[in-house]
Design a protein around this motif. Structure first.
Motif, PDB file in Angstrom:
ATOM      1  N   LEU A 150      50.755  -2.158  54.740  1.00  0.00           N
ATOM      2  CA  LEU A 150      51.562  -3.354  54.505  1.00  0.00           C
ATOM      3  C   LEU A 150      50.675  -4.577  54.267  1.00  0.00           C
ATOM      4  CD1 LEU A 150      54.422  -2.911  57.134  1.00  0.00           C
ATOM      5  CD2 LEU A 150      54.649  -2.856  54.649  1.00  0.00           C
ATOM      6  N   GLU A 151      49.620  -4.711  55.059  1.00  0.00           N
ATOM      7  CA  GLU A 151      48.704  -5.843  54.883  1.00  0.00           C
ATOM      8  C   GLU A 151      48.089  -5.833  53.490  1.00  0.00           C
ATOM      9  OE1 GLU A 151      48.151  -8.371  56.718  1.00  0.00           O
ATOM     10  OE2 GLU A 151      49.332  -7.754  58.460  1.00  0.00           O
ATOM     11  N   ARG A 152      47.714  -4.622  53.043  1.00  0.00           N
ATOM     12  CA  ARG A 152      47.112  -4.532  51.718  1.00  0.00           C
ATOM     13  C   ARG A 152      48.122  -4.914  50.638  1.00  0.00           C
ATOM     14  NH1 ARG A 152      44.808   0.198  53.854  1.00  0.00           N
ATOM     15  NH2 ARG A 152      46.332   1.505  52.732  1.00  0.00           N
ATOM     16  N   GLU A 153      49.357  -4.429  50.802  1.00  0.00           N
ATOM     17  CA  GLU A 153      50.379  -4.739  49.810  1.00  0.00           C
ATOM     18  C   GLU A 153      50.705  -6.235  49.803  1.00  0.00           C
ATOM     19  OE1 GLU A 153      51.596  -2.771  47.535  1.00  0.00           O
ATOM     20  OE2 GLU A 153      50.312  -1.147  48.272  1.00  0.00           O
ATOM     21  N   ILE A 154      50.756  -6.845  51.006  1.00  0.00           N
ATOM     22  CA  ILE A 154      51.031  -8.286  51.099  1.00  0.00           C
ATOM     23  C   ILE A 154      49.918  -9.095  50.417  1.00  0.00           C
ATOM     24  CG2 ILE A 154      51.179 -10.230  52.723  1.00  0.00           C
ATOM     25  CD1 ILE A 154      52.608  -8.277  54.656  1.00  0.00           C
ATOM     26  N   SER A 155      48.700  -8.688  50.638  1.00  0.00           N
ATOM     27  CA  SER A 155      47.572  -9.435  50.054  1.00  0.00           C
ATOM     28  C   SER A 155      47.538  -9.319  48.540  1.00  0.00           C
ATOM     29  CB  SER A 155      46.254  -8.934  50.655  1.00  0.00           C
ATOM     30  OG  SER A 155      46.054  -7.569  50.312  1.00  0.00           O
ATOM     31  N   ARG A 156      48.113  -8.237  48.010  1.00  0.00           N
ATOM     32  CA  ARG A 156      48.085  -8.037  46.566  1.00  0.00           C
ATOM     33  C   ARG A 156      49.191  -8.817  45.851  1.00  0.00           C
ATOM     34  NH1 ARG A 156      48.636  -1.997  45.248  1.00  0.00           N
ATOM     35  NH2 ARG A 156      48.569  -2.888  43.133  1.00  0.00           N
TER      36      ARG A 156
ATOM     37  N   ALA B  21      60.612 -16.530  39.907  1.00  0.00           N
ATOM     38  CA  ALA B  21      59.421 -15.916  40.510  1.00  0.00           C
ATOM     39  C   ALA B  21      59.280 -16.351  41.954  1.00  0.00           C
ATOM     40  CB  ALA B  21      58.189 -16.295  39.692  1.00  0.00           C
ATOM     41  N   ASP B  22      59.527 -17.672  42.198  1.00  0.00           N
ATOM     42  CA  ASP B  22      59.436 -18.162  43.578  1.00  0.00           C
ATOM     43  C   ASP B  22      60.445 -17.447  44.475  1.00  0.00           C
ATOM     44  OD1 ASP B  22      57.404 -19.835  42.932  1.00  0.00           O
ATOM     45  OD2 ASP B  22      58.699 -21.592  42.560  1.00  0.00           O
ATOM     46  N   LEU B  23      61.693 -17.315  43.966  1.00  0.00           N
ATOM     47  CA  LEU B  23      62.730 -16.622  44.777  1.00  0.00           C
ATOM     48  C   LEU B  23      62.340 -15.168  45.066  1.00  0.00           C
ATOM     49  CD1 LEU B  23      65.985 -17.993  43.069  1.00  0.00           C
ATOM     50  CD2 LEU B  23      65.065 -18.620  45.325  1.00  0.00           C
ATOM     51  N   THR B  24      61.780 -14.510  44.039  1.00  0.00           N
ATOM     52  CA  THR B  24      61.367 -13.099  44.230  1.00  0.00           C
ATOM     53  C   THR B  24      60.270 -12.993  45.265  1.00  0.00           C
ATOM     54  OG1 THR B  24      61.963 -12.557  41.949  1.00  0.00           O
ATOM     55  CG2 THR B  24      60.471 -11.044  43.066  1.00  0.00           C
ATOM     56  N   LEU B  25      59.291 -13.924  45.174  1.00  0.00           N
ATOM     57  CA  LEU B  25      58.207 -13.906  46.161  1.00  0.00           C
ATOM     58  C   LEU B  25      58.747 -14.123  47.565  1.00  0.00           C
ATOM     59  CD1 LEU B  25      55.388 -15.900  44.308  1.00  0.00           C
ATOM     60  CD2 LEU B  25      55.318 -13.515  45.055  1.00  0.00           C
ATOM     61  N   LYS B  26      59.659 -15.076  47.688  1.00  0.00           N
ATOM     62  CA  LYS B  26      60.199 -15.353  49.022  1.00  0.00           C
ATOM     63  C   LYS B  26      60.977 -14.143  49.570  1.00  0.00           C
ATOM     64  CE  LYS B  26      60.532 -20.398  48.356  1.00  0.00           C
ATOM     65  NZ  LYS B  26      61.433 -21.565  48.235  1.00  0.00           N
ATOM     66  N   ARG B  27      61.761 -13.477  48.655  1.00  0.00           N
ATOM     67  CA  ARG B  27      62.556 -12.335  49.134  1.00  0.00           C
ATOM     68  C   ARG B  27      61.638 -11.190  49.603  1.00  0.00           C
ATOM     69  NH1 ARG B  27      65.372 -11.894  45.049  1.00  0.00           N
ATOM     70  NH2 ARG B  27      64.397 -10.119  43.977  1.00  0.00           N
ATOM     71  N   HIS B  28      60.603 -10.879  48.804  1.00  0.00           N
ATOM     72  CA  HIS B  28      59.672  -9.804  49.214  1.00  0.00           C
ATOM     73  C   HIS B  28      58.895 -10.196  50.458  1.00  0.00           C
ATOM     74  CE1 HIS B  28      60.192  -6.854  46.043  1.00  0.00           C
ATOM     75  NE2 HIS B  28      60.261  -7.852  45.138  1.00  0.00           N
ATOM     76  N   ALA B  29      58.548 -11.504  50.542  1.00  0.00           N
ATOM     77  CA  ALA B  29      57.828 -11.937  51.736  1.00  0.00           C
ATOM     78  C   ALA B  29      58.698 -11.759  52.965  1.00  0.00           C
ATOM     79  CB  ALA B  29      57.405 -13.403  51.573  1.00  0.00           C
ATOM     80  N   ALA B  30      60.013 -12.095  52.837  1.00  0.00           N
ATOM     81  CA  ALA B  30      60.931 -11.924  53.973  1.00  0.00           C
ATOM     82  C   ALA B  30      61.053 -10.451  54.366  1.00  0.00           C
ATOM     83  CB  ALA B  30      62.307 -12.506  53.611  1.00  0.00           C
ATOM     84  N   LYS B  31      61.109  -9.565  53.354  1.00  0.00           N
ATOM     85  CA  LYS B  31      61.213  -8.119  53.649  1.00  0.00           C
ATOM     86  C   LYS B  31      59.959  -7.617  54.344  1.00  0.00           C
ATOM     87  CE  LYS B  31      62.306  -3.741  51.460  1.00  0.00           C
ATOM     88  NZ  LYS B  31      62.619  -3.033  50.194  1.00  0.00           N
ATOM     89  N   LEU B  32      58.807  -8.077  53.871  1.00  0.00           N
ATOM     90  CA  LEU B  32      57.557  -7.661  54.509  1.00  0.00           C
ATOM     91  C   LEU B  32      57.492  -8.149  55.945  1.00  0.00           C
ATOM     92  CD1 LEU B  32      55.014  -8.257  51.584  1.00  0.00           C
ATOM     93  CD2 LEU B  32      55.739  -6.069  52.558  1.00  0.00           C
ATOM     94  N   GLU B  33      57.956  -9.429  56.142  1.00  0.00           N
ATOM     95  CA  GLU B  33      57.952  -9.941  57.520  1.00  0.00           C
ATOM     96  C   GLU B  33      58.884  -9.110  58.403  1.00  0.00           C
ATOM     97  OE1 GLU B  33      59.029 -14.003  57.310  1.00  0.00           O
ATOM     98  OE2 GLU B  33      57.130 -14.696  56.419  1.00  0.00           O
ATOM     99  N   SER B  34      60.038  -8.663  57.837  1.00  0.00           N
ATOM    100  CA  SER B  34      60.976  -7.835  58.609  1.00  0.00           C
ATOM    101  C   SER B  34      60.344  -6.494  58.978  1.00  0.00           C
ATOM    102  CB  SER B  34      62.253  -7.618  57.807  1.00  0.00           C
ATOM    103  OG  SER B  34      63.129  -6.739  58.490  1.00  0.00           O
TER     104      SER B  34
END
Length: 462
Positions: free
Chosen positions: A340-346, A395-408
């Motif tokens: 997950l960390e690797r995917e988040i950093s990418r 793009a901003d909305l997509t980033l925020k949605r994926h970031a929220a999923k990763l945080e979950s």
């Protein structure tokens, strides 16, 4: 005194009694007829008043009687001759035997010619009986059926036995008593098929009993032909070609217990199993069932040991798996967290690259439109600006949605981790490094280690 006739002088006539006396004198004076050895077959043998009366007969190859003579063994010699003959042959003096007799010819005025027996040579009878058996066995061999019954498979535990014997005979009674009173309590199902077991009708009677058994063949494991006990009787009926052939080709294994230990007939040579007495036949069946029972017990023990060993091995395998599960879970969680960390950093780099690529294309299209149609290009450029702003917003909305999923996901990983589980008040108890899941597996005196969120407790089971 003589008289004259047309044919010359003739002797004076005699009375019948004078004539029979003369015959008797001639017979007694003839050395050939005194102390002679005569070979004959016995017929109509009977004992009365201590004397033995019989007829001596001779048959040709077609079975026709060609000579006949009355014979007598007087009481003074009968018991001696009878015991001597039985001791050598195991047979009584009886109808149907072929014998060699020593005796003297006599002629009685009323009863005619007869033969007084002084002795019987048992060796001739034994030789003739053996010759008959040998001829039957050779004939069966030439027909290719001599050993067929011996090839039949005897069941490992024969219990359903068709018994061919005389109802009420001592040998049959001995067989039943020994069979049903076995010490192990084995159960048998003997069924009597009655037959005549002595005399001239023996062969036909036993063959008819075999036919009945064959008609109900699915009910039986094997056949037992029994005769024994009591007084000695005629065994000649068992030295018969037709009976021997029926036994040889019979579809079930045949067990015979005929006569006494020293007796031996053609059936003894061709049956599947030959035993000396009916009691020995019963012992054979009991021993067979005992052997099958013991073998079954050995197989049960072998299967039990195999199952126990297999269960023990699987239990050890489960215990090892149980010990490995916590470590595997921790490893998998750590691996998933790193992934997950690797995917988040990418993600930022990927999004930036995509945005830069899209902005480059937009700028290229804007310059192209300005060159081709200034007015139109102005409007298109304005629209492109609008699209650019919308794309940046998406793009901003997509980033925020994926970031929220990763945080979950990261939060769930944290919640499921052993450390957080321990923080919530849970603990892990181990024995020798293996996790304990069943309190029943612990015994008094066992040392256990309990891991808490902070610290470890060492305990002993009381």
């Amino acid at each position: 005194m003589t008289s004259q006739s047309l044919f010359g002088a003739v002797p004076a006539p005699m009375t019948l009694s004078q004539y029979t006396v003369a015959i008797g004198d001639a017979v007694r004076r003839s050395p050939v007829l005194q102390g002679a050895w005569v070979i004959a077959e016995l017929s109509d043998v009977r004992v009365s008043g201590g004397h033995c009366y019989m007829e001596l007969i001779e048959k040709n190859q077609a079975g026709q009687t060609v000579a006949k003579l009355r014979a007598t063994i007087w009481q003074s010699r009968f018991q001696y001759i009878r015991q001597k003959f039985y001791a050598s042959t195991g047979r009584d003096i009886m109808t149907g035997l072929k014998v060699m007799l020593n005796g003297t010819a006599n002629h009685h005025q009323l009863y005619g010619l007869s033969f007084t027996v002084n002795d019987i040579d048992p060796s001739y009878t034994l030789g003739d009986m053996e010759r008959l058996r040998r001829e039957i066995l050779i004939r069966l061999h030439n027909e290719g059926v001599l050993g067929l019954n011996k090839l039949k498979t005897m069941p490992a535990a024969p219990q359903r036995v068709a018994v061919i014997s005389a109802a009420g005979a001592a040998g049959y009674g001995d067989f039943i008593n020994h069979l049903m009173a076995n010490q192990e309590g084995f159960v048998f199902y003997p069924f009597l098929v009655p037959a005549i077991m002595q005399g001239e009708r023996t062969s036909l009677s036993v063959r008819e009993a075999l036919k009945f058994v064959e008609q109900t063949i699915d009910l039986w494991d094997c056949v037992a032909i029994l005769r024994g006990g009591g007084a000695t009787t005629d065994l000649n009926g068992f030295d018969d070609y037709e009976l021997a052939r029926d036994v040889a080709v019979f579809p079930l294994p045949v067990v015979v217990g005929i006569g006494h230990e020293r007796d031996r007939t053609v059936l003894d040579e061709i049956a599947h199993t030959r035993l000396k007495t009916p009691t020995a036949v019963a012992a054979f069946f009991v021993d067979s069932l005992r052997s099958a029972y013991e073998k079954t017990g050995e197989l049960v023990d072998t299967i039990t040991r195999y199952v126990n060993d297999r269960i023990s091995g699987e239990m050890r395998r489960l215990s090892n798996c149980e010990t490995l599960i916590p470590a595997l879970a921790e490893t998998r969680i750590a691996s998933a967290g790193a992934l997950l960390e690797r995917e988040i950093s990418r993600i930022p780099a990927i999004v930036s690259a995509k945005l830069a690529q899209a902005n480059g294309k937009i700028e290229m299209y804007r310059q192209l439109l300005k060159t081709l149609a200034p007015k139109t290009c102005v409007r298109s450029a304005d629209r492109l600006d609008e699209l650019s702003e919308r794309l940046s917003l998406a793009a901003d909305l997509t980033l925020k949605r994926h970031a929220a999923k990763l945080e979950s996901l990261e939060g769930m990983v944290g919640i499921l981790s052993p450390e957080n589980t321990l923080k919530r008040g849970y603990s892990i108890t181990r024995v020798n490094g293996k996790a304990v899941t069943d309190a029943a597996s612990l015994s008094s005196g066992t040392r256990i280690s309990t891991r808490l969120h902070k610290g470890t407790i060492e305990s002993e089971i009381i």
